[in-house]
Design a protein around this motif. Structure first.
Motif, PDB file in Angstrom:
ATOM      1  N   ASP A  46       0.814  -1.227   0.000  1.00 13.59           N
ATOM      2  CA  ASP A  46       0.000   0.000   0.000  1.00 13.59           C
ATOM      3  C   ASP A  46       0.846   1.275   0.000  1.00 13.59           C
ATOM      4  OD1 ASP A  46      -2.156  -1.681   0.068  1.00 13.59           O
ATOM      5  OD2 ASP A  46      -2.856  -1.092   2.060  1.00 13.59           O
ATOM      6  N   PRO A  50       0.872   3.605  -4.370  1.00 10.38           N
ATOM      7  CA  PRO A  50       0.580   5.035  -4.532  1.00 10.38           C
ATOM      8  C   PRO A  50       1.837   5.875  -4.766  1.00 10.38           C
ATOM      9  CG  PRO A  50       0.272   4.396  -2.244  1.00 10.38           C
ATOM     10  CD  PRO A  50       0.474   3.126  -3.024  1.00 10.38           C
ATOM     11  N   ASN A 119      -3.954   8.171  -2.169  1.00  7.83           N
ATOM     12  CA  ASN A 119      -4.162   7.131  -1.165  1.00  7.83           C
ATOM     13  C   ASN A 119      -4.026   5.732  -1.745  1.00  7.83           C
ATOM     14  OD1 ASN A 119      -4.843   5.956   1.309  1.00  7.83           O
ATOM     15  ND2 ASN A 119      -7.035   5.953   0.825  1.00  7.83           N
ATOM     16  N   GLY A 120      -3.366   4.854  -0.970  1.00  7.20           N
ATOM     17  CA  GLY A 120      -3.219   3.465  -1.385  1.00  7.20           C
ATOM     18  C   GLY A 120      -3.786   2.478  -0.381  1.00  7.20           C
ATOM     19  N   HIS A 121      -4.470   2.980   0.653  1.00  5.79           N
ATOM     20  CA  HIS A 121      -4.983   2.105   1.734  1.00  5.79           C
ATOM     21  C   HIS A 121      -6.360   2.627   2.119  1.00  5.79           C
ATOM     22  CE1 HIS A 121      -4.888  -0.269   5.453  1.00  5.79           C
ATOM     23  NE2 HIS A 121      -4.974   0.826   6.179  1.00  5.79           N
ATOM     24  N   PHE A 122      -7.373   1.851   1.786  1.00  9.62           N
ATOM     25  CA  PHE A 122      -8.755   2.325   1.907  1.00  9.62           C
ATOM     26  C   PHE A 122      -9.067   2.899   3.292  1.00  9.62           C
ATOM     27  CE2 PHE A 122     -13.266   1.437   2.856  1.00  9.62           C
ATOM     28  CZ  PHE A 122     -13.830   2.275   1.912  1.00  9.62           C
ATOM     29  N   SER A 125      -9.060   6.658   4.411  1.00 11.01           N
ATOM     30  CA  SER A 125      -9.845   7.657   3.687  1.00 11.01           C
ATOM     31  C   SER A 125     -10.365   8.819   4.533  1.00 11.01           C
ATOM     32  CB  SER A 125     -11.013   6.977   2.966  1.00 11.01           C
ATOM     33  OG  SER A 125     -10.518   5.984   2.091  1.00 11.01           O
ATOM     34  N   SER A 153      -8.058   8.000  -4.340  1.00 10.96           N
ATOM     35  CA  SER A 153      -7.509   6.654  -4.205  1.00 10.96           C
ATOM     36  C   SER A 153      -7.341   6.133  -5.627  1.00 10.96           C
ATOM     37  CB  SER A 153      -8.472   5.759  -3.416  1.00 10.96           C
ATOM     38  OG  SER A 153      -8.621   6.260  -2.091  1.00 10.96           O
TER      39      SER A 153
END
Ligand code: ZN
Ligand code: MN
Length: 258
Positions: A46, A50, A119-122, A125, A153
């Motif tokens: 993650d 990104p 963003n790479g990790h939900f 958010s 994302s």
């Protein structure tokens, strides 16, 4: 001026200052996590993904990439397998909010006025949104009112055409993609030496009740840690994803930042 790197931290301070002080150069901040990604991938997927999208986008639009956030908010069972898993190493929400708020305000102090959170990790958010809100509020108190922040994302730029190519047998939804076809294909395209496909487990897509219980029931997470199978991942799918997401993010930032 020509910068020698898209990565802000690789510049000397005079080069950095010259790049950001008039506010025209966007700063892209990758946000990831340290989180298990199944038996076949490392813990920093993650972060890597990104960061690479940010690097590609930055080189196209003349932006800089900030050092990534390498820890993120707590993994949730229905989208990241859960925070009980070994390796998964997370921040409290307030820690993430405060750290990101501080970083935004610091870059603004240097002159940055255009930001993009990549963003790479939900699970990050809403904490990203809170950090932006607090930073903009405090900057207003300091008389700085011209900061603009785009939040995205990267997977939200995968369009229907790409989804059809990536998931000929049906799309499981982004939640269940944790460690599945999307992330594994991107990692195969970018960092094949970090992917151990021979250890990938062909899990049945996880199924959860329409509510959450804490503490989580570990047995609801497939033992391998991914929420869907990575078996259909491929280098070709990774390149499709790199292309569609980079193109989409570049267009979004050109539209927002001019
Ligand atoms: Zn992930
Ligand atoms: Mn994640």
């Amino acid at each position: 001026m020509t910068l020698h790197s898209a990565f802000a931290s690789e510049l000397t301070w005079p080069d950095y200052a010259a790049a950001v002080q008039d506010g025209s150069t966007p700063m892209l901040i990758p946000l990831g996590s340290m989180e298990q990604h199944g038996c076949h991938m490392p813990l920093h997927v993650d972060v890597l993904l990104p960061t690479e999208f940010a690097r590609r986008v930055a080189s196209e639009i003349g932006a800089l990439v900030a050092p990534a956030f390498t820890y993120g908010y707590k993994s949730q069972q229905k989208c990241g397998g859960g925070n009980h898993m070994p390796g998964t190493t997370s921040l409290d929400g307030m820690t993430l909010v405060n750290a990101l708020k501080d970083v935004i305000k610091e870059f603004a102090r240097h002159g940055v006025r255009k930001f993009c959170m990549v963003n790479g990790h939900f699970e990050n958010s809403w904490f990203i949104v809170e950090a932006i809100d607090l930073a903009l509020r405090e900057l207003r108190w300091d008389g700085i009112t011209d900061v603009k922040v785009v939040v995205l994302s990267y997977w939200d730029f995968v369009d229907q055409e790409a989804i059809t190519k990536l998931y000929p047998d049906g799309f499981p939804g982004w939640d269940l993609e944790h460690g599945g076809v999307l992330e594994t294909s991107l990692m195969l395209a970018l960092h094949p030496e970090l992917v151990h496909l021979d250890r990938a487990v062909d899990v049945v897509p996880a199924s959860f009740p329409p509510y959450d219980v804490y503490p989580v029931k570990p047995e609801l997470t497939p033992a391998a840690g991914t929420l869907s199978s990575p078996k259909e991942a491929s280098v070709e799918k990774g390149h499709i994803l790199l292309e569609v997401c980079t193109r989409g993010i570049v267009a979004a930032l050109r539209a927002e930042f001019g």
